[in-house]
Enzyme design. Structure first.
Site, PDB file in Angstrom:
ATOM      1  N   ARG A  43       9.510   2.936  10.587  1.00 22.04           N
ATOM      2  CA  ARG A  43      10.464   1.962  10.263  1.00 22.04           C
ATOM      3  C   ARG A  43      11.704   2.424  10.473  1.00 22.04           C
ATOM      4  NH1 ARG A  43      10.266   8.333   6.980  1.00 22.04           N
ATOM      5  NH2 ARG A  43       7.640   7.401   7.539  1.00 22.04           N
ATOM      6  N   SER A  77       6.689   7.119  12.778  1.00 19.43           N
ATOM      7  CA  SER A  77       7.221   6.204  11.765  1.00 19.43           C
ATOM      8  C   SER A  77       7.588   5.073  12.461  1.00 19.43           C
ATOM      9  CB  SER A  77       7.511   6.301  10.454  1.00 19.43           C
ATOM     10  OG  SER A  77       8.052   5.395   9.767  1.00 19.43           O
ATOM     11  N   ASP A  92       3.921  -1.015  11.405  1.00 15.25           N
ATOM     12  CA  ASP A  92       3.760   0.160  10.645  1.00 15.25           C
ATOM     13  C   ASP A  92       2.919   1.091  11.853  1.00 15.25           C
ATOM     14  OD1 ASP A  92       2.656   2.334   8.278  1.00 15.25           O
ATOM     15  OD2 ASP A  92       1.553   2.038  10.060  1.00 15.25           O
ATOM     16  N   ASP A 113       0.465  -0.975  -0.057  1.00 16.93           N
ATOM     17  CA  ASP A 113       0.513   0.006  -0.254  1.00 16.93           C
ATOM     18  C   ASP A 113       0.934   1.173  -0.329  1.00 16.93           C
ATOM     19  OD1 ASP A 113       0.851  -0.051   2.526  1.00 16.93           O
ATOM     20  OD2 ASP A 113      -0.817  -0.471   3.566  1.00 16.93           O
ATOM     21  N   HIS A 114       2.453   1.466   0.589  1.00 18.22           N
ATOM     22  CA  HIS A 114       3.273   2.047   0.280  1.00 18.22           C
ATOM     23  C   HIS A 114       3.150   2.540  -0.685  1.00 18.22           C
ATOM     24  CE1 HIS A 114       2.160   2.321   4.892  1.00 18.22           C
ATOM     25  NE2 HIS A 114       2.826   2.870   4.855  1.00 18.22           N
ATOM     26  N   ARG A 142      -0.431  13.201   9.770  1.00 16.65           N
ATOM     27  CA  ARG A 142       1.144  13.440  10.159  1.00 16.65           C
ATOM     28  C   ARG A 142       0.962  14.765   9.357  1.00 16.65           C
ATOM     29  NH1 ARG A 142       3.785   7.382  11.002  1.00 16.65           N
ATOM     30  NH2 ARG A 142       3.219   7.782  13.056  1.00 16.65           N
TER      31      ARG A 142
HETATM   32  C1  MIC Z   1       4.045   6.216   8.298  1.00 18.23           C
HETATM   33  O1  MIC Z   1       2.347   6.556   8.323  1.00 18.23           O
HETATM   34  O2  MIC Z   1       4.452   7.081   8.702  1.00 18.23           O
HETATM   35  C2  MIC Z   1       4.563   5.386   7.773  1.00 18.23           C
HETATM   36  C3  MIC Z   1       4.747   5.127   6.210  1.00 18.23           C
HETATM   37  O3  MIC Z   1       3.555   4.320   7.250  1.00 18.23           O
HETATM   38  C4  MIC Z   1       5.429   4.339   8.293  1.00 18.23           C
HETATM   39  C5  MIC Z   1       5.716   3.130   8.057  1.00 18.23           C
HETATM   40  C6  MIC Z   1       7.186   3.501   7.069  1.00 18.23           C
HETATM   41  O4  MIC Z   1       7.777   4.611   7.367  1.00 18.23           O
HETATM   42  O5  MIC Z   1       7.148   2.462   6.153  1.00 18.23           O
HETATM   43  C7  MIC Z   1       4.206   4.223  10.423  1.00 18.23           C
HETATM   44  O6  MIC Z   1       3.862   4.829  10.381  1.00 18.23           O
HETATM   45  O7  MIC Z   1       5.294   3.593  10.847  1.00 18.23           O
HETATM   46 FE1  SF4 Z   2       0.669   4.854   5.406  1.00 20.56          FE
HETATM   47 FE2  SF4 Z   2       0.995   5.331   7.200  1.00 20.56          FE
HETATM   48 FE3  SF4 Z   2      -0.229   6.899   5.838  1.00 20.56          FE
HETATM   49 FE4  SF4 Z   2      -1.384   5.559   6.992  1.00 20.56          FE
HETATM   50  S1  SF4 Z   2      -0.194   6.805   8.001  1.00 20.56           S
HETATM   51  S2  SF4 Z   2      -1.668   6.006   4.785  1.00 20.56           S
HETATM   52  S3  SF4 Z   2      -0.022   4.010   6.593  1.00 20.56           S
HETATM   53  S4  SF4 Z   2       1.525   6.356   4.713  1.00 20.56           S
END
Ligand code: MIC
Ligand code: SF4
Length: 643
Positions: free
Chosen positions: A537, A535, A119, A64-65, A379
Site C-alpha cells: 500500500r 503490504s 498488491d 476484491d478488498h 499475514r
Molecule cells: C494485504 O494483504 O495487506 C493487502 C491488503 O492485500 C495489501 C494491499 C493493500 O494494502 O491494499 C498488499 O498485500 O499489498
Molecule cells: Fe486480499 Fe491481501 Fe489477503 Fe490476499 S493477502 S486475500 S490480496 S488482503
C-alpha cells in the site's frame, strides 16, 4: 554459463542495466493488475500521467478488498475504477468475481511473462512460471503507461525440493518451513526459485500457495518452472495456447541453495504475530480455538476447498467455533456448487462468505477478545484481524478444517487415509464478470464517475537542500505497513482520501502521531530493521507525505515500501552505524545541510542531532535514477520533468 529461470525471463525483458545482483535494472512489463484498495490511487495517478490507453499486453483491475459496503465510499470507488478501466483499455473484474491473484492465475497469467501488481501477493503468478512482482500503485500506473519498471537485480535462491508431501501435509507447510528457516527478512533482494524432483509432485494451486506467501519472506518474487503440470492446468482453463515449457538450465548457478525434503515436513502453524514465528502442531499442542477462517489469495483454490469439504462431510463445526469460508473466485464457488461440495460446507455449518479478501484484511469476521483464530491466510500481524488482542495462527486448509470440527488445534494426520485430490480435467469457464474496455475510438464517450470521497493525492515538493526537523516518531524492528497505515473495515473506505486516512497513520503504535506530525509541519521518522514489510500500500508513504514527513531513517527497509517512499519524494536513509539508532529519542531535533549535493556526490549524508549535540552518518544507497527522482520530488514530478 547456464541461467536460472528467473534470470532468463528477466533477461528477455531487460530494458536497461546489467544483470548483476545489487545493481538497478529496468524491465518491460507485459501485464499489470490492481485491486480496489490500491487501485483508486493507481488510476488517479494513471490519469495524472495523461496517457490515453494502457500500453501493456493485458491490464486487469479487480474488486476484491473493499467489498463491505457500509457507506457510499467503497461502491463509489468501484464505479470509478470500472469507468476508468472502460475508458483507458483495462479489463475490469467486477465485485463477486474473486480475489485478484486467484482470478489472475486462472484466467490471465502466462508463463514467461512479466506482471506487476499493486498488491504484495502478486508473486502468486510465479506458480505458473511468471515473474510476478508486487509494487506500489504509482509504479503500476507508470507500467500501464508503457514505462519501464525498476528493481534491484536480485540474487537467486534455489529451493531444491525432493521427496513428496506426506498425506495431510500441505503446500502451506512448505512455505511455512521456508519462512521458519529464512525469516520475514530472509528474502529481501532475492528471487526464490523452486527446483528439483519434488516440484513435479505439486499442482499449480499448490505452487501458487508457495509463491504467494513468498511475499512474507520479503522476497522480490518466487517462481516455479512451467512444465507438464502447468500445461494441464492451462488446458483445463481453456488456455492451452498460453503454455510454454520453461525451466532453469541444468548448469545454472544460484547464489544460495536451500534443501527441502517434502517427505520430512509436518503440519506447521505461524504463531502470533509474525508469519515466521513457525512451530509444529505438536510443539503448540491441543490449544482450544475460537474461530477458523478458510480462504484468502493463499489458500482458496478449488483444490483447497475440495479438501475442506471432504473433511467436513457429514460432520458439524464444533459448538465453540465459528467457521467462515471464502472461496477464492467465482469459478471456484461455481464449481463447488456444481459438484455438491458447497452443500457439504453449508451442511457442516460453515459461514459462506463472498469470493473476496474478507477477513484477511479485517473486512469483517474479527475474532472475539483474545480470540484464537486459525486462518489459512498469509499475514498475522498484530491487530490486522480487527481485534487488537486477537491471536492469529496461519495454517493449512486441512489443519483448519480438522480443528474446526474438534474445537482444538488438530493434527490433520489424525484424519486417517487421505483420498487423492485431483484437479478437474476442465474448469467451468464463464468470464461474464470480466468487463472488457471499449474500443479506443469510443473512449471519449465514457464518462469517469468520481464519488465525493475521492480526493486528489498529495503532491510532493522538490527536495530541500536543508532539512531541520524533529523526530516525530521512533519505532522498533519489523514495522509493517499495517502499523504505518492500518486497514480494516473502518479505515479501508478512506483509501481514496489521503487527508482523512492519514488520521489513522501509525495509530497502532502511537495514537498521537497524526496530531503531532501535523503540528510539527515537517518531521523525520526513525525506525529499526525491515521497516515497511508487508503490504504494498503506497498509502503508507502518501499519508506520511501528507503529514510532512521528509525522511525516514532506519536500520533497513523492506523493498516495496522503500520504493514507495522514493516515489512519494520521502528520503529513505539507513544508519551507517546501527548503534546510532539508540542515541536518538523521539522529538530530538535532527538537521542536515547540503543534502542535494551530498546525495548527488555520494551515498552518505551527515546528520546532526541538534538536541543531543552529535553528528552521525546515514546511507542513501540509491541508483542515480532514484536520486534524481527524490531531488525532483517523487515519481510524478520526475516523470513530468522528463516528459
Ligand atoms: C494485504 O494483504 O495487506 C493487502 C491488503 O492485500 C495489501 C494491499 C493493500 O494494502 O491494499 C498488499 O498485500 O499489498
Ligand atoms: Fe486480499 Fe491481501 Fe489477503 Fe490476499 S493477502 S486475500 S490480496 S488482503
Amino acid at each position: 554459463m547456464g541461467m536460472t529461470l528467473a534470470q532468463k525471463i528477466l533477461k528477455n525483458h531487460l530494458v536497461c542495466g546489467e544483470m548483476i545482483p545489487g545493481q538497478e535494472i529496468g524491465i518491460r512489463i507485459d501485464q499489470t493488475l490492481t485491486q480496489d484498495a490500491t487501485g483508486t490511487m493507481a488510476y488517479l495517478e494513471f490519469e495524472a500521467m495523461g496517457v490515453p490507453r494502457v500500453k501493456t499486453e493485458r491490464s486487469v483491475a479487480y474488486i476484491d478488498h473493499n467489498t463491505l459496503q457500509n457507506g457510499f465510499e467503497n461502491a463509489d470507488d468501484h464505479r470509478f475504477i470500472g469507468s476508468v478501466c472502460k475508458k483507458h483499455g483495462i479489463y475490469f473484474s467486477r465485485p463477486g468475481n474473486g480475489i485478484c491473484h486467484q482470478v489472475h492465475l486462472e484466467r490471465f497469467g502466462i508463463p514467461g511473462k512479466t506482471l506487476i501488481g499493486s498488491d504484495s501477493h502478486t508473486p502468486t503468478g510465479g506458480g505458473i512460471g511468471m515473474i510476478a512482482i508486487g509494487a506500489g500503485g504509482m509504479d503500476v500506473a507508470v507500467a500501464m503507461g508503457g514505462g519501464t519498471y525498476y528493481i534491484t537485480c536480485p540474487k537467486i535462491v534455489k529451493v531444491n525440493l525432493t521427496g513428496k508431501l506426506s498425506p495431510w501435509v500441505a503446500a502451506k507447510d512448505v512455505i511455512l518451513e521456508v519462512l521458519r528457516r529464512l525469516s520475514v527478512k530472509g528474502g529481501v533482494g532475492k528471487i526464490i526459485e523452486y527446483c528439483g524432483e519434488g516440484v513435479k509432485t505439486l499442482s499449480v494451486p499448490e505452487r501458487a500457495t508457495i509463491t504467494n506467501m513468498g511475499a512474507e519472506l520479503g522476497a522480490t518474487t518466487s517462481i516455479f518452472p512451467s512444465d507438464e503440470i502447468t500445461h494441464q492446468f492451462l488446458k483445463a482453463q481453456g488456455r492451452e495456447e498460453d503454455y510454454t515449457p520453461l525451466s532453469a538450465d541444468a548448469d545454472a548457478i544460484y547464489d544460495e541453495v536451500v534443501e527441502i525434503n517434502l517427505s520430512e515436513l509436518v503440519p506447521l502453524a505461524a504463531c502470533p504475530h509474525s508469519p515466521d514465528n513457525v512451530k509444529s502442531v505438536e510443539e503448540i499442542g491441543a490449544m482450544k480455538i475460537d474461530q477458523v477462517c478458510i480462504g484468502s489469495c493463499t489458500n482458496s483454490s478449488l483444490l483447497d476447498m475440495l479438501k475442506v469439504a471432504h473433511i467436513l462431510k457429514g460432520k458439524t463445526v464444533h459448538p465453540d467455533v465459528s467457521l467462515s469460508i471464502a472461496p477464492g473466485s467465482k469459478q471456484v464457488l461455481n464449481m463447488l456448487a456444481e459438484n455438491g461440495a458447497l452443500a457439504i460446507l453449508i451442511d457442516a455449518g460453515a459461514r459462506i462468505l463472498e469470493s473476496a479478501c474478507g477477513p484477511c484484511i479485517g473486512m469483517g469476521q474479527s475474532p472475539n477478545s483474545k480470540g484464537i483464530s486459525l486462518r489459512t491466510f498469509n499475514r498475522n500481524f498484530e491487530g490486522r484481524s480487527g481485534t487488537k488482542d486477537g491471536q492469529i495462527y496461519l495454517v493449512s486448509p486441512e489443519l483448519a478444517a480438522a480443528s474446526a470440527l474438534t474445537g482444538v488445534l488438530t493434527d490433520p494426520r489424525t484424519l486417517g487415509d487421505m483420498p487423492e485430490f485431483k484437479l478437474p480435467e476442465f474448469f467451468t469457464i464463464n468470464d461474464n464478470m470480466i468487463v472488457p474496455p471499449v474500443a479506443e475510438e469510443d473512449m471519449d464517450s465514457v464518462e469517469v464517475l468520481r464519488g465525493p470521497n475521492i480526493k486528489p493525492f498529495p503532491v510532493s515538493e522538490p527536495m530541500a537542500d536543508e532539512i531541520t526537523a524533529k523526530c516525530s516518531l521512533k519505532v522498533g524492528d519489523n514495522i509493517t505497513t499495517d502499523h504505518i497505515m492500518p486497514a480494516g473495515a473502518k479505515i479501508l473506505p478512506l483509501r481514496s482520501n489521503i487527508p482523512k486516512i492519514s488520521e489513522y497513520c501509525f495509530a497502532v503504535c502511537d495514537e498521537k502521531f497524526h496530531d503531532r506530525a501535523l503540528e510539527l509541519k515537517k518531521s523525520i521518522i526513525v525506525g529499526g530493521s525491515n521497516y515497511g514489510q508487508g503490504s504494498s500500500r503506497e498509502h503508507a508513504a502518501l499519508a506520511p507525505l501528507y503529514l510532512g514527513v521528509k525522511a525516514v531513517i532506519v536500520k533497513s527497509f523492506a523493498r516495496i515500501h522503500m520504493a514507495n517512499l522514493i516515489n512519494a519524494g520521502i528520503i529513505p536513509m539507513t544508519f551507517q552505524d546501527e548503534a546510532d539508532y539508540d542515541r536518538i529519542d523521539q522529538m530530538d531535533e535532527l538537521s542536515m545541510t547540503d543534502v542535494i549535493a551530498q546525495i548527488q556526490k555520494g551515498d552518505t549524508v551527515t546528520v546532526t542531532n541538534v538536541t543531543k549535540g552529535f553528528d552521525f552518518t546515514v546511507k542513501v544507497d540509491l541508483s542515480d535514477r532514484q536520486k534524481d527522482m527524490l531531488i525532483a520530488g517523487g515519481l510524478l514530478n520526475y516523470t513530468k520533468n522528463n516528459a
